[in-house]
Design an enzyme around this catalytic site. Structure first.
Site, PDB file in Angstrom:
ATOM      1  N   GLU A 245      -3.475  -0.775   4.591  1.00  0.00           N
ATOM      2  CA  GLU A 245      -2.946  -1.736   3.610  1.00  0.00           C
ATOM      3  C   GLU A 245      -2.892  -1.015   2.269  1.00  0.00           C
ATOM      4  OE1 GLU A 245      -1.939  -4.893   3.964  1.00  0.00           O
ATOM      5  OE2 GLU A 245      -2.621  -5.398   5.994  1.00  0.00           O
TER       6      GLU A 245
ATOM      7  N   HIS B 275       1.123  -1.376   5.783  1.00  0.00           N
ATOM      8  CA  HIS B 275       1.352  -2.698   5.189  1.00  0.00           C
ATOM      9  C   HIS B 275       0.858  -2.657   3.751  1.00  0.00           C
ATOM     10  CE1 HIS B 275       2.274  -5.181   8.842  1.00  0.00           C
ATOM     11  NE2 HIS B 275       1.746  -4.120   9.438  1.00  0.00           N
TER      12      HIS B 275
ATOM     13  N   GLU C  75       7.035  -5.913   1.722  1.00  0.00           N
ATOM     14  CA  GLU C  75       6.165  -4.731   1.689  1.00  0.00           C
ATOM     15  C   GLU C  75       7.009  -3.455   1.767  1.00  0.00           C
ATOM     16  OE1 GLU C  75       3.106  -5.422   4.655  1.00  0.00           O
ATOM     17  OE2 GLU C  75       2.748  -7.431   3.876  1.00  0.00           O
TER      18      GLU C  75
ATOM     19  N   HIS D 232       7.051  -5.931   7.167  1.00  0.00           N
ATOM     20  CA  HIS D 232       7.185  -7.138   6.356  1.00  0.00           C
ATOM     21  C   HIS D 232       8.113  -6.849   5.177  1.00  0.00           C
ATOM     22  CE1 HIS D 232       3.159  -8.573   8.128  1.00  0.00           C
ATOM     23  NE2 HIS D 232       4.155  -9.266   8.663  1.00  0.00           N
TER      24      HIS D 232
HETATM   25 ZN   LIG Z   1       2.257  -6.705   6.244  1.00  0.00          ZN
END
Ligand SMILES: [Zn+2]
Length: 295
Positions: free
Chosen positions: A265, A204, A61, A58
């Site tokens: 994350e 992420h 990110e 992403h």
């Molecule tokens: Zn992500």
């Protein structure tokens, strides 16, 4: 060496430093993005049996790319100088199970964030029509969210997107016209299909959480492994929100290979996380990253 924005120019310079300093690293170009940017993988240790750590799916990110690059550098130093990394001597482990690092799965999305919509070439008008905040762009250059584009429950997540009113290219959460429609998705899938990866880890941001499940497909060891990774990192184990359950890289890896796949994350706050968070977040995750070659 660290503390730089992971745009194309800086990544290229970093890759050259890796090649100069550590000739034992195997670099593979696994594909190119829509705008023609290289998607690279770097492997240390055993090539026949490996784990993969992939980052920056992403655009906003991009700090996850810094974490991946930092870990690559530290692994290389550990091998070259027989030094511990994260307090662990990994040299002999890496001979049994190598680590491949793909620092930037979505190089166009990262560039849009860091250099603006003009960096997307013929897609820049589309991006400008969809957002006034290119520094929050999550998708690839034509508005497909790569982590909604993998062929794992794609139809289910596609319907959820439609229920939320996401029916066309967007800065986030549009999974494309069909699964694996995007070159970045296909690059990663082909690379994994062609090599023997027994574990997959996706980076992420944000939330300091670990996702390890994918419905009934979740492999048996995943729960215990996630708890070990949780203790090592201080992250909580969690289930992804419904809109993110399916279509993702770790989902596809679990469903296709019946092997453990995880999402880390990193960080807390709002994306994009600031560059100044890099050293703290890296230090917090380092031991868990090292464990990928052990558990
Ligand atoms: Zn992500």
């Amino acid at each position: 060496m660290f503390g730089f924005y992971p745009n194309e120019r800086n990544r290229t310079a970093f890759y050259q430093s890796v090649a100069d300093e550590f000739p034992f690293v195997k670099k593979e170009v696994i594909g190119t993005s829509l705008v023609g940017r290289e998607i690279a993988s770097f492997t240390v240790g055993n090539l026949d049996k490996r784990v993969i750590i992939a980052a920056a799916f992403h655009g906003s990110e991009w700090l996850t790319a810094n974490i991946a690059l930092h870990f690559l550098w530290d692994l290389c130093c550990c091998i070259k100088n027989s030094e511990p990394v994260g307090g662990l001597h990994l040299g002999s482990r890496l001979k049994k199970r190598g680590i491949s690092i793909v620092p930037c799965v979505n190089p166009d999305g990262v560039e849009i964030n860091l250099s603006g919509a003009d960096s997307a070439g013929r897609y820049s008008a589309l991006i400008n029509s969809l957002t006034h905040e290119p520094y929050r762009w999550q998708a690839n250059a034509r508005g497909v969210d790569l982590n909604h584009n993998f062929p794992a429950n794609w139809e289910v997540i596609h319907r959820r997107e439609q229920d939320m009113g996401i029916t066309k290219p967007s800065s986030t959460r549009y999974g494309g016209e069909r699964p694996a429609s995007e070159p970045e998705t296909v690059a990663l899938m082909n690379y994994i299909n062609e090599n023997n990866f027994t574990r997959a880890y996706a980076l992420h941001s944000q939330g300091r959480e670990i996702y390890y499940s994918f419905g009934k497909n979740t492999p048996k060891p995943s729960n215990t492994m996630s708890r070990v990774l949780s203790i090592a990192s201080g992250y909580k184990t969690a289930k992804p929100p419904l809109i993110a359950d399916g279509g993702g890289f770790k989902d596809w890896f679990i469903e296709k290979f019946h092997q453990p796949g995880f999402t880390f994350e990193i960080g807390v706050g709002e994306n994009p996380l600031p560059l100044t968070d890099e050293s703290r977040e890296y230090a917090q995750l380092l031991k868990a990253l090292c464990l990928t070659t052990i558990i």
